[in-house]
Enzyme design. Sequence first.
Site, PDB file in Angstrom:
ATOM      1  N   LYS A 120      -9.521  -1.715  14.962  1.00 37.85           N
ATOM      2  CA  LYS A 120     -10.037  -2.710  14.010  1.00 37.85           C
ATOM      3  C   LYS A 120      -8.911  -3.596  13.497  1.00 37.85           C
ATOM      4  O   LYS A 120      -9.008  -4.826  13.514  1.00 37.85           O
ATOM      5  CB  LYS A 120     -10.705  -1.993  12.832  1.00 37.85           C
ATOM      6  CG  LYS A 120     -10.994  -2.913  11.642  1.00 37.85           C
ATOM      7  CD  LYS A 120     -11.632  -2.167  10.489  1.00 37.85           C
ATOM      8  CE  LYS A 120     -10.701  -1.520   9.527  1.00 37.85           C
ATOM      9  NZ  LYS A 120     -10.080  -2.411   8.535  1.00 37.85           N
ATOM     10  N   ASN A 121      -7.839  -2.977  13.010  1.00 38.90           N
ATOM     11  CA  ASN A 121      -6.795  -3.772  12.342  1.00 38.90           C
ATOM     12  C   ASN A 121      -6.024  -4.662  13.315  1.00 38.90           C
ATOM     13  O   ASN A 121      -5.445  -5.665  12.906  1.00 38.90           O
ATOM     14  CB  ASN A 121      -5.833  -2.851  11.573  1.00 38.90           C
ATOM     15  CG  ASN A 121      -6.490  -2.283  10.331  1.00 38.90           C
ATOM     16  OD1 ASN A 121      -7.568  -2.735   9.931  1.00 38.90           O
ATOM     17  ND2 ASN A 121      -5.860  -1.286   9.730  1.00 38.90           N
TER      18      ASN A 121
ATOM     19  N   ARG B 252     -10.642  -8.578   3.477  1.00 34.89           N
ATOM     20  CA  ARG B 252      -9.278  -8.851   3.063  1.00 34.89           C
ATOM     21  C   ARG B 252      -8.409  -9.403   4.193  1.00 34.89           C
ATOM     22  O   ARG B 252      -7.594 -10.302   3.995  1.00 34.89           O
ATOM     23  CB  ARG B 252      -8.690  -7.529   2.537  1.00 34.89           C
ATOM     24  CG  ARG B 252      -7.342  -7.678   2.003  1.00 34.89           C
ATOM     25  CD  ARG B 252      -6.698  -6.378   1.636  1.00 34.89           C
ATOM     26  NE  ARG B 252      -5.275  -6.573   1.770  1.00 34.89           N
ATOM     27  CZ  ARG B 252      -4.548  -7.211   0.891  1.00 34.89           C
ATOM     28  NH1 ARG B 252      -5.087  -7.692  -0.194  1.00 34.89           N
ATOM     29  NH2 ARG B 252      -3.261  -7.392   1.105  1.00 34.89           N
TER      30      ARG B 252
ATOM     31  N   CYS C 183      -8.842  -4.077  -4.288  1.00 34.58           N
ATOM     32  CA  CYS C 183      -9.991  -3.361  -3.759  1.00 34.58           C
ATOM     33  C   CYS C 183      -9.962  -1.975  -4.372  1.00 34.58           C
ATOM     34  O   CYS C 183      -9.104  -1.668  -5.193  1.00 34.58           O
ATOM     35  CB  CYS C 183      -9.969  -3.330  -2.240  1.00 34.58           C
ATOM     36  SG  CYS C 183      -8.679  -2.317  -1.577  1.00 34.58           S
TER      37      CYS C 183
ATOM     38  N   ARG D  90      -3.399  -4.357  -3.891  1.00 36.67           N
ATOM     39  CA  ARG D  90      -3.286  -5.157  -2.666  1.00 36.67           C
ATOM     40  C   ARG D  90      -2.711  -6.567  -2.909  1.00 36.67           C
ATOM     41  O   ARG D  90      -3.356  -7.577  -2.621  1.00 36.67           O
ATOM     42  CB  ARG D  90      -4.642  -5.270  -1.944  1.00 36.67           C
ATOM     43  CG  ARG D  90      -5.494  -4.035  -1.899  1.00 36.67           C
ATOM     44  CD  ARG D  90      -5.104  -3.003  -0.926  1.00 36.67           C
ATOM     45  NE  ARG D  90      -4.901  -3.344   0.446  1.00 36.67           N
ATOM     46  CZ  ARG D  90      -5.738  -3.051   1.427  1.00 36.67           C
ATOM     47  NH1 ARG D  90      -6.901  -2.485   1.169  1.00 36.67           N
ATOM     48  NH2 ARG D  90      -5.413  -3.323   2.666  1.00 36.67           N
TER      49      ARG D  90
ATOM     50  N   ASP E 184      -4.185   5.648   6.010  1.00 36.39           N
ATOM     51  CA  ASP E 184      -5.584   5.558   6.432  1.00 36.39           C
ATOM     52  C   ASP E 184      -6.122   6.891   6.963  1.00 36.39           C
ATOM     53  O   ASP E 184      -7.334   7.015   7.187  1.00 36.39           O
ATOM     54  CB  ASP E 184      -5.760   4.461   7.501  1.00 36.39           C
ATOM     55  CG  ASP E 184      -5.624   3.062   6.903  1.00 36.39           C
ATOM     56  OD1 ASP E 184      -5.584   2.936   5.664  1.00 36.39           O
ATOM     57  OD2 ASP E 184      -5.539   2.083   7.672  1.00 36.39           O
TER      58      ASP E 184
ATOM     59  N   ILE F 215       1.247   5.047  -0.703  1.00 35.29           N
ATOM     60  CA  ILE F 215       1.045   3.626  -0.376  1.00 35.29           C
ATOM     61  C   ILE F 215       0.121   2.950  -1.385  1.00 35.29           C
ATOM     62  O   ILE F 215       0.395   1.845  -1.842  1.00 35.29           O
ATOM     63  CB  ILE F 215       0.465   3.459   1.057  1.00 35.29           C
ATOM     64  CG1 ILE F 215       1.314   4.223   2.083  1.00 35.29           C
ATOM     65  CG2 ILE F 215       0.335   1.975   1.428  1.00 35.29           C
ATOM     66  CD1 ILE F 215       2.695   3.671   2.331  1.00 35.29           C
TER      67      ILE F 215
ATOM     68  N   ARG G 232     -17.685  -0.709   8.385  1.00 34.96           N
ATOM     69  CA  ARG G 232     -16.614  -1.694   8.507  1.00 34.96           C
ATOM     70  C   ARG G 232     -15.627  -1.272   9.586  1.00 34.96           C
ATOM     71  O   ARG G 232     -15.004  -2.141  10.214  1.00 34.96           O
ATOM     72  CB  ARG G 232     -15.847  -1.807   7.182  1.00 34.96           C
ATOM     73  CG  ARG G 232     -16.568  -2.554   6.082  1.00 34.96           C
ATOM     74  CD  ARG G 232     -15.645  -2.683   4.886  1.00 34.96           C
ATOM     75  NE  ARG G 232     -14.314  -3.032   5.361  1.00 34.96           N
ATOM     76  CZ  ARG G 232     -13.182  -2.508   4.894  1.00 34.96           C
ATOM     77  NH1 ARG G 232     -13.202  -1.635   3.922  1.00 34.96           N
ATOM     78  NH2 ARG G 232     -12.029  -2.866   5.391  1.00 34.96           N
TER      79      ARG G 232
HETATM   80  C1  UD1 Z   1      -2.864  -2.848   6.425  1.00 33.66           C
HETATM   81  C2  UD1 Z   1      -4.131  -2.251   7.009  1.00 33.66           C
HETATM   82  C3  UD1 Z   1      -4.645  -1.109   6.145  1.00 33.66           C
HETATM   83  C4  UD1 Z   1      -3.549  -0.090   5.885  1.00 33.66           C
HETATM   84  C5  UD1 Z   1      -2.288  -0.766   5.365  1.00 33.66           C
HETATM   85  C6  UD1 Z   1      -1.121   0.197   5.211  1.00 33.66           C
HETATM   86  C7  UD1 Z   1      -5.094  -4.236   8.048  1.00 33.66           C
HETATM   87  C8  UD1 Z   1      -6.218  -5.208   8.083  1.00 33.66           C
HETATM   88  N1  UD1 Z   1      -5.137  -3.293   7.088  1.00 33.66           N
HETATM   89  O1  UD1 Z   1      -3.235  -3.418   5.165  1.00 33.66           O
HETATM   90  O2  UD1 Z   1      -5.729  -0.487   6.827  1.00 33.66           O
HETATM   91  O3  UD1 Z   1      -4.005   0.843   4.916  1.00 33.66           O
HETATM   92  O4  UD1 Z   1      -1.886  -1.810   6.250  1.00 33.66           O
HETATM   93  O5  UD1 Z   1      -0.861   0.839   6.391  1.00 33.66           O
HETATM   94  O6  UD1 Z   1      -4.219  -4.255   8.896  1.00 33.66           O
HETATM   95  N2  UD1 Z   1       2.486  -4.656  -0.869  1.00 33.66           N
HETATM   96  C9  UD1 Z   1       3.229  -5.257  -1.873  1.00 33.66           C
HETATM   97  N3  UD1 Z   1       3.370  -6.613  -1.852  1.00 33.66           N
HETATM   98  C10 UD1 Z   1       2.798  -7.383  -0.899  1.00 33.66           C
HETATM   99  C11 UD1 Z   1       2.048  -6.773   0.135  1.00 33.66           C
HETATM  100  C12 UD1 Z   1       1.911  -5.393   0.112  1.00 33.66           C
HETATM  101  O7  UD1 Z   1       3.745  -4.588  -2.763  1.00 33.66           O
HETATM  102  O8  UD1 Z   1       2.944  -8.603  -0.956  1.00 33.66           O
HETATM  103  C13 UD1 Z   1       2.306  -3.180  -0.881  1.00 33.66           C
HETATM  104  C14 UD1 Z   1       0.851  -2.804  -1.106  1.00 33.66           C
HETATM  105  O9  UD1 Z   1       0.545  -2.772  -2.485  1.00 33.66           O
HETATM  106  C15 UD1 Z   1       0.797  -1.437  -0.489  1.00 33.66           C
HETATM  107  C16 UD1 Z   1       1.797  -1.517   0.662  1.00 33.66           C
HETATM  108  O10 UD1 Z   1       2.611  -2.655   0.404  1.00 33.66           O
HETATM  109  O11 UD1 Z   1       1.291  -0.482  -1.400  1.00 33.66           O
HETATM  110  C17 UD1 Z   1       1.151  -1.633   2.006  1.00 33.66           C
HETATM  111  O12 UD1 Z   1       0.393  -2.816   2.053  1.00 33.66           O
HETATM  112  P1  UD1 Z   1       0.286  -3.672   3.396  1.00 33.66           P
HETATM  113  O13 UD1 Z   1       1.151  -3.081   4.446  1.00 33.66           O
HETATM  114  O14 UD1 Z   1       0.465  -5.104   3.033  1.00 33.66           O
HETATM  115  O15 UD1 Z   1      -1.234  -3.421   3.780  1.00 33.66           O
HETATM  116  P2  UD1 Z   1      -2.245  -4.436   4.420  1.00 33.66           P
HETATM  117  O16 UD1 Z   1      -1.563  -5.292   5.409  1.00 33.66           O
HETATM  118  O17 UD1 Z   1      -3.052  -5.076   3.367  1.00 33.66           O
END
Ligand code: UD1
Length: 443
Positions: free
Chosen positions: A34-35, A104, A128, A133, A320, A342, A412
């Site tokens: 999916k991702n 998202r 979420c 996020r 996940d 995380i 989803r």
């Molecule tokens: C992606 C995956 C999700 C998975 C996550 C972590 C997709 C669509 N989703 O989500 O399934 O759970 O990776 O493996 O690919 N963070 C910050 N600042 C930012 C961005 C992120 O502090 O600007 C933090 C977030 O709060 C979180 C961590 O980084 O604690 C991981 O987030 P991130 O890797 O960005 O996750 P996603 O890309 O949203």
Amino acid sequence: MTGPATASQNSLKERLAVRGGQALSGTLKVSGAKNSALVLMTASLLTSDVVELCNVPELTDIAGMVDILRCLGVRVERSGDRIQLQADSLSSAEPPYELVNSLRASFFSIGPLLGRLGQAKVPLPGGCRIGARPVVEHIRGLKALGAHVSVEHGSVNAAVPGTQPRLRAAPIILDCPSVGATETVLMAAVLARGTTTIENAAQEPEVQDLAQLLNAMGADITGAGGPVITIRGVERLHGVRNYSVIPDRIEAGTFLIAAAITGSPMRVEPVIPEHLNAVLQKLRDCGCRLEIDDAGIMITPGQLQAVDITTQPFPGFPTDLQAPFMALMTVAQGTSVISEKIYENRLQHIAELQRMGASIRVEGSTAIVEGVPQLSGAPVTGSDLRASAAMVLAGLAAKGVTHVSGLSHLDRGYDNIERKLSSAGAVIERQDIRLTDKIKKVE
Ligand code: UD1
């Protein structure tokens, strides 16, 4: 007049009934990730040629991304697991709030829109259930590439200043190895002038898959999958045919846990084992024998022993799979300490597992799970995608019937989970809760 109900509207009125205690056997087939698929679809915005993906899973999130891309002017055709996308005449650089808010990953369209058109206006995706996020790192990366970025009225406005809509390369060091920020910067930098480096990049397999697709489209990216990615900007990208999405490592992990929790020897395929090393090690540590070959994994569960888990960015144990693994630990011998590092709010499945007789104590972001001999079926709700999967897994092992609600989350991210598990011997069916008088074989 009301139109036909969408899949997610339907799933609000549905539940899964799972009769526990059935052994599974045979092979569980893993769909495309999916991702990966979601972000690869947004990469189609970077070229006017056709981008053809195969091994795309059948999920409501993928349907949501199709809707968003169509709103932007992308022509999309889907046939089975194959999808063709052509962004030859983009009509908008502004995906609508209602669609971005419900998916998202669609925020990640900001990178390719900016890289291709020199402008994008994308609503902030919001938090979420599992945590805040933020997208601070995405924005920081785009600014480093020379975009003017402002956040106003709930949207991120990004534009390349001047007459040329081309970003300029820069060295970027991410504060945290965010998957989404790494993907956003990759897609923005691929058409930029000069060579961009991303340090402290996310190393997740989905980032590697994106870089591989972009390279197949004519990009020049090295280092993806490691902590430093180098992107030499190119003038234009071309289309690609028949690009296969990697297998979903989270679905594969869920199925391996399904085998473990029911004590059933099973085969799970296709799997790229290196994508799951941390999970495979934990499965071995808790008493499962694994035979790995090129195509998949044969798992032979033993007496389950408690093991500790700490979630981390890849190659660590994936957040996940935290909820699914916790379901497994509820019936292991001994005490398991599970730390979620995380997301700040990703322990909501605990209350539901407790309804099924699990013994779990929470201290901050850590769960202390005392294994019990057996769970008992109960009505439960999946609070998010992976929590829903954890409920199904717990239901497979519980005595009696478990009713899992909250299927809008499950749908989803799991491509036809009940059909796949049924074909392996599980007694599980989707029920319309408005028709409980017609309820059938599971009860
Ligand atoms: C992606 C995956 C999700 C998975 C996550 C972590 C997709 C669509 N989703 O989500 O399934 O759970 O990776 O493996 O690919 N963070 C910050 N600042 C930012 C961005 C992120 O502090 O600007 C933090 C977030 O709060 C979180 C961590 O980084 O604690 C991981 O987030 P991130 O890797 O960005 O996750 P996603 O890309 O949203």
